[in-house]
Write an enzyme that holds these catalytic residues in place. Structure first.
Site, PDB file in Angstrom:
ATOM      1  N   HIS A  83       0.787  -1.239  -0.102  1.00 30.63           N
ATOM      2  CA  HIS A  83      -0.249  -0.040   0.070  1.00 30.63           C
ATOM      3  C   HIS A  83       0.754   1.399  -0.033  1.00 30.63           C
ATOM      4  O   HIS A  83       2.045   1.344   0.550  1.00 30.63           O
ATOM      5  CB  HIS A  83      -1.050   0.118   1.315  1.00 30.63           C
ATOM      6  N   ASP A 162     -14.061   3.396   6.974  1.00 28.09           N
ATOM      7  CA  ASP A 162     -12.926   3.984   6.239  1.00 28.09           C
ATOM      8  C   ASP A 162     -13.553   4.616   5.138  1.00 28.09           C
ATOM      9  O   ASP A 162     -13.212   5.440   4.451  1.00 28.09           O
ATOM     10  CB  ASP A 162     -11.685   3.148   5.991  1.00 28.09           C
ATOM     11  N   ARG A 169     -12.818  12.960   3.826  1.00 26.69           N
ATOM     12  CA  ARG A 169     -11.448  13.319   3.842  1.00 26.69           C
ATOM     13  C   ARG A 169     -11.077  14.235   2.511  1.00 26.69           C
ATOM     14  O   ARG A 169     -10.377  14.896   2.396  1.00 26.69           O
ATOM     15  CB  ARG A 169     -10.523  12.619   4.448  1.00 26.69           C
ATOM     16  N   SER A 184      -6.759   4.724   8.238  1.00 24.88           N
ATOM     17  CA  SER A 184      -7.317   4.486   6.929  1.00 24.88           C
ATOM     18  C   SER A 184      -6.697   3.334   6.249  1.00 24.88           C
ATOM     19  O   SER A 184      -7.310   2.253   5.813  1.00 24.88           O
ATOM     20  CB  SER A 184      -7.228   5.479   6.031  1.00 24.88           C
ATOM     21  N   LYS A 188      -7.817  -1.138   6.404  1.00 23.41           N
ATOM     22  CA  LYS A 188      -8.288  -1.967   5.429  1.00 23.41           C
ATOM     23  C   LYS A 188      -7.188  -3.173   5.140  1.00 23.41           C
ATOM     24  O   LYS A 188      -7.721  -4.366   4.855  1.00 23.41           O
ATOM     25  CB  LYS A 188      -7.879  -0.955   4.214  1.00 23.41           C
TER      26      LYS A 188
HETATM   27  N1  URA Z   1      -4.143   5.840   1.448  1.00 25.67           N
HETATM   28  C1  URA Z   1      -5.367   5.313   2.251  1.00 25.67           C
HETATM   29  O1  URA Z   1      -5.931   4.163   1.843  1.00 25.67           O
HETATM   30  N2  URA Z   1      -5.659   5.957   3.228  1.00 25.67           N
HETATM   31  C2  URA Z   1      -4.983   7.484   3.358  1.00 25.67           C
HETATM   32  O2  URA Z   1      -5.459   8.020   4.335  1.00 25.67           O
HETATM   33  C3  URA Z   1      -3.997   7.813   2.656  1.00 25.67           C
HETATM   34  C4  URA Z   1      -3.600   7.118   1.659  1.00 25.67           C
END
Ligand code: URA
Length: 427
Positions: A83, A162, A169, A184, A188
């Site tokens: 990620h 989220d 956001r 966030s 996930k």
């Molecule tokens: N990637 C995400 O999934 N969430 C964030 O807040 C920033 C980058």
């Protein structure tokens, strides 16, 4: 139970919130008891005053518990994901997901949409005709099991908190907060049921983290949360002082990713792909990671996995080779006004230009123009002659092209000497 106003006020004045109050906020917004405006007030308070370590852990836990957690422990291989904290032109997931699957890993990747000035993997994938980013959890699990990789967005069942907070956001300028980013991302990834995770923490003028120190603090937080949930976490820090690769946008990034999988990727992008890929395979305990990654690009196995994934998601592979698909109606080249070397790129503004052109959302429900993008002819350190093209911007709305063209003005700085050097891999 204290009132919402009291909780918001407590945060606005720098107070520390209890686990109960954090759960109340997260669950209340997810279920609709707390409105967008009320949540925005809380997000702003967190954005300005931050959260303690303990609050961040509580916030992440509340996000994870807002939905279900998947289980892939029956699979005969290592289950992992990658990620990124977000950047401009960052299409690494589209290349690395299939590449890792071609190395016998399983990659259940829940990705996001564009956030602020940064591009989102889901928006990019949706530019592939037919590609479904909202599979049911059973379908998602099946694609992971049979193909080895599936990239889609969170379902209603996975981290619904989220999903909703992320979208808010994005349009309330409350993205660049370490605690909110941590909650966030980690919610996930924990919900995906992975064993290992490679985090690409972007640093620079196009990233949410402007300094390596800030990025390292986020890295510590992300790692700690992941490890609390039993994940092996590797944190990588890479440069975002210029867009990654040659394009930033939607369809143009998908095409560039396919070129990477065919072995024609630009050096900077491939360097990040291999760096993160190596960390991922090391976590998975796979030997000779670099050789495996490179040979699976050369022998076409990674591309095969990408095609299998697109097919399994209902995507039309022919579209990938159709030059008329998402052909922008309008284009404009931006030329160098002097001789010299590219010294600096305002990556934040370039990302905002992509959004202005139609590649992102200014309002929560804005429609995306897949033909949108920027192609960079020059990157930092390149020499340039007066009158040479620096970049080309494109989209399918003439008004947006005008706005985008204003936005990119002055984003590329030309210097007389070639002194600036931004290392790509920072730590
Ligand atoms: N990637 C995400 O999934 N969430 C964030 O807040 C920033 C980058």
């Amino acid at each position: 139970m204290v009132s919402l106003e009291t909780i918001v006020h407590q945060k606005q004045s720098g107070g520390i919130l209890s686990n109960t109050n954090i759960q109340y906020i997260v669950n209340g917004y997810t279920s609709g008891v707390i409105s967008d405006d009320e949540m925005t007030a809380w997000l702003n308070a967190v954005f300005q005053n931050g959260m303690s370590h303990e609050e961040t852990l509580d916030y992440t836990r509340a996000m994870v518990n807002s939905g279900v957690t998947l289980d892939f422990s029956h699979l005969p291989g290592y289950v992992l994901d990658k990620h990124s904290t977000g950047g401009v032109g960052d299409k690494v997931s589209l290349v690395l997901g299939p590449l890792l699957a071609s190395c016998r890993c399983y990659v259940p990747m829940l990705a996001g949409r564009g956030l602020g000035h940064t591009g989102g993997t889901i928006d990019k994938l949706e530019s592939i005709p037919g590609y479904k980013t909202a599979l049911s959890l059973t379908e998602f699990q099946k694609v992971v099991e049979t193909v080895g990789v599936s990239i889609m967005e969170q379902t209603k069942e996975i981290c619904p908190a989220d999903r909703k907070i992320y979208a808010l956001r994005d349009v309330t300028n409350t993205v660049a907060s370490n605690s909110l980013i941590c909650g966030s991302i980690m919610s996930k990834k924990i919900a995906e049921g992975v064993q290992g995770l490679v985090l690409d923490i972007k640093v620079g003028n196009g990233a949410f983290m402007k300094s390596l120190e800030q990025a390292k603090n986020l890295g510590i937080l992300l790692k700690e949360v992941g490890e609390l949930y039993g994940l092996k976490v590797s944190t990588c820090f890479t440069d975002m002082n210029q867009p990654l690769g040659q394009t930033a946008g939607l369809w143009c990034e998908v095409r560039e990713s396919v070129e990477c999988l065919k072995g024609n990727g630009p050096d900077d992008l491939m360097a990040v792909v291999y760096h993160l890929g190596k960390s991922a395979l090391e976590i998975a305990g796979i030997e000779n990671p670099e050789e495996k990654l490179k040979s699976n690009i050369e022998n076409g196995k990674a591309l095969e996995k990408f095609n299998e994934m697109v097919f399994a998601h209902g995507g039309n592979l022919d579209g990938l080779n159709n030059p008329r698909l998402h052909k922008p109606k309008f284009r404009k080249e931006i030329f160098a006004k002097e001789d010299g070397f590219i010294g600096k790129m305002d990556t934040l503004q370039l990302g905002q230009a992509v959004v202005q052109l139609g590649g992102g959302r200014i309002q929560k429900n804005d429609k995306i123009d897949y033909s949108t993008g920027i192609r960079f002819h020059k990157k930092i350190g390149d020499s340039v002659n007066k009158g040479e093209p620096l970049m080309e911007i494109f989209c399918s709305d003439s008004e947006r092209l005008k706005m985008g063209s204003k936005k990119v003005k002055g984003t590329i700085q030309i210097r007389g000497d070639k002194t600036i050097n931004y290392p790509l891999i920072l730590a």
